[in-house]
Design an enzyme around this catalytic site. Structure first.
Site, PDB file in Angstrom:
ATOM      1  N   THR A  99       0.851  -1.198   0.000  1.00 25.88           N
ATOM      2  CA  THR A  99       0.000   0.000   0.000  1.00 25.88           C
ATOM      3  C   THR A  99       0.887   1.248   0.000  1.00 25.88           C
ATOM      4  OG1 THR A  99      -0.157  -0.001   2.428  1.00 25.88           O
ATOM      5  CG2 THR A  99      -1.869  -1.180   1.208  1.00 25.88           C
ATOM      6  N   HIS A 154      -3.772   0.641  13.248  1.00 29.14           N
ATOM      7  CA  HIS A 154      -2.772  -0.384  12.950  1.00 29.14           C
ATOM      8  C   HIS A 154      -1.626  -0.296  13.959  1.00 29.14           C
ATOM      9  CE1 HIS A 154      -4.819  -0.599   9.046  1.00 29.14           C
ATOM     10  NE2 HIS A 154      -4.243  -1.786   8.916  1.00 29.14           N
ATOM     11  N   LYS A 158       3.503   0.666  11.179  1.00 22.77           N
ATOM     12  CA  LYS A 158       2.936   0.953   9.850  1.00 22.77           C
ATOM     13  C   LYS A 158       3.326   2.362   9.420  1.00 22.77           C
ATOM     14  CE  LYS A 158      -1.270   0.610   7.069  1.00 22.77           C
ATOM     15  NZ  LYS A 158      -0.582  -0.180   6.036  1.00 22.77           N
ATOM     16  N   THR A 165      -6.506  -0.238   3.134  1.00 22.37           N
ATOM     17  CA  THR A 165      -7.878  -0.716   3.346  1.00 22.37           C
ATOM     18  C   THR A 165      -8.833   0.448   3.571  1.00 22.37           C
ATOM     19  OG1 THR A 165      -7.032  -2.759   4.306  1.00 22.37           O
ATOM     20  CG2 THR A 165      -9.326  -2.227   4.751  1.00 22.37           C
TER      21      THR A 165
END
Length: 265
Positions: A99, A154, A158, A165
């Protein structure tokens, strides 16, 4: 089916190796890490905490990809673009769980998809992809009288925000309302912001601990609130979804696919 793992020594890479090893009809054909990584040269199964496979982690991505039917890639946008070119050349299925892409990297992946099968998703789990479809339907049904806010949390490591998402969910909500997310999204609120804009799709990001991934889409109306939530407690769900995607992609025509295609939803 011969499946290789990019970034095989990382937390997600190890999950992917274990998922391939336990999938019927699949073998771990190789894995990569950056030059200088202490796991280069080690048995990929040993690094993943399973029985040795006889296959060693390599820093030569081109040779690893050339020997695979598919590659699983949860690395970084820059690395993923490099792998996409190699996968296109080798005609290997490229499953992307990375991502944090920008417009230029998205375009590079789309170009690779003209030559091979690329399956790209901000989240590989069945539950999340069902949540995406529910978000689209609820947004369309309720209309602009309900304010939409997307909350995600998260683990502390991260590096991108909002999560891939959360952006999938935002795009689904925007699609349900037939609007452009880039124009509707509000990603930061700080100081005196004034009242909420009509039609805004808000994002809120939390980071901490070892949270695998929590996502909630809130539809807030006058007098009631609807919340759709998914909580991931095991990274294995993403790894198993990625293997399922690789198997589905084998033998298909080149193109850019999503997990919705894989799952038929």
């Amino acid at each position: 089916m011969k499946i290789a793992v990019m970034g095989a020594a990382g937390r997600m890479g190890r999950e992917l190796v274990r998922a391939i090893a336990s999938a019927p009809g699949c073998i771990v054909s190789g894995g990569t890490e950056a030059s200088g990584n202490p796991c280069v040269g080690r048995d990929i199964g040993e690094v993943a905490g399973i029985e040795p496979t006889g296959t060693r982690i390599s820093d030569d991505a081109a040779s690893v990809i050339a020997g695979a039917d598919a590659i699983l890639d949860f690395t970084s946008p820059k690395a993923t673009v490099d792998f996409s070119r190699l996968a296109a050349k080798a005609r290997a299925v490229h499953v992307i769980g990375t991502t944090g892409f920008d417009a230029a990297t998205e375009a590079a992946i789309a170009d690779a998809a003209t030559k091979t099968v690329v399956i790209k998703a901000g989240n590989m789990s069945l539950g999340v992809n069902l949540l995406v479809e529910l978000t689209r339907k609820v947004a369309a049904a309720l209309g602009p009288d309900y304010d939409i806010e997307i909350l995600e949390m998260h683990h502390r490591m991260k590096v991108d925000a909002p999560s891939g998402t959360a952006l999938m969910l935002g795009n689904a909500a925007a699609d349900g309302r037939s609007v452009n997310l880039d124009r509707a999204a509000v990603r930061v609120r700080d100081g005196h912001t004034g009242p909420r804009g009509e039609g805004d799709i808000g994002f809120a990001t939390l980071r901490g601990g070892n949270v695998v991934g929590d996502h909630t889409v809130i539809f807030a109306g006058d007098g009631e609130r609807i919340e759709l939530t998914h909580r991931a407690t095991d990274r294995g769900i993403f790894a198993r979804g990625a293997v399922k995607a690789a198997i589905w992609g084998k033998g298909r025509a080149p193109g850019l696919y999503s997990m919705a295609d894989v799952l038929g939803i």
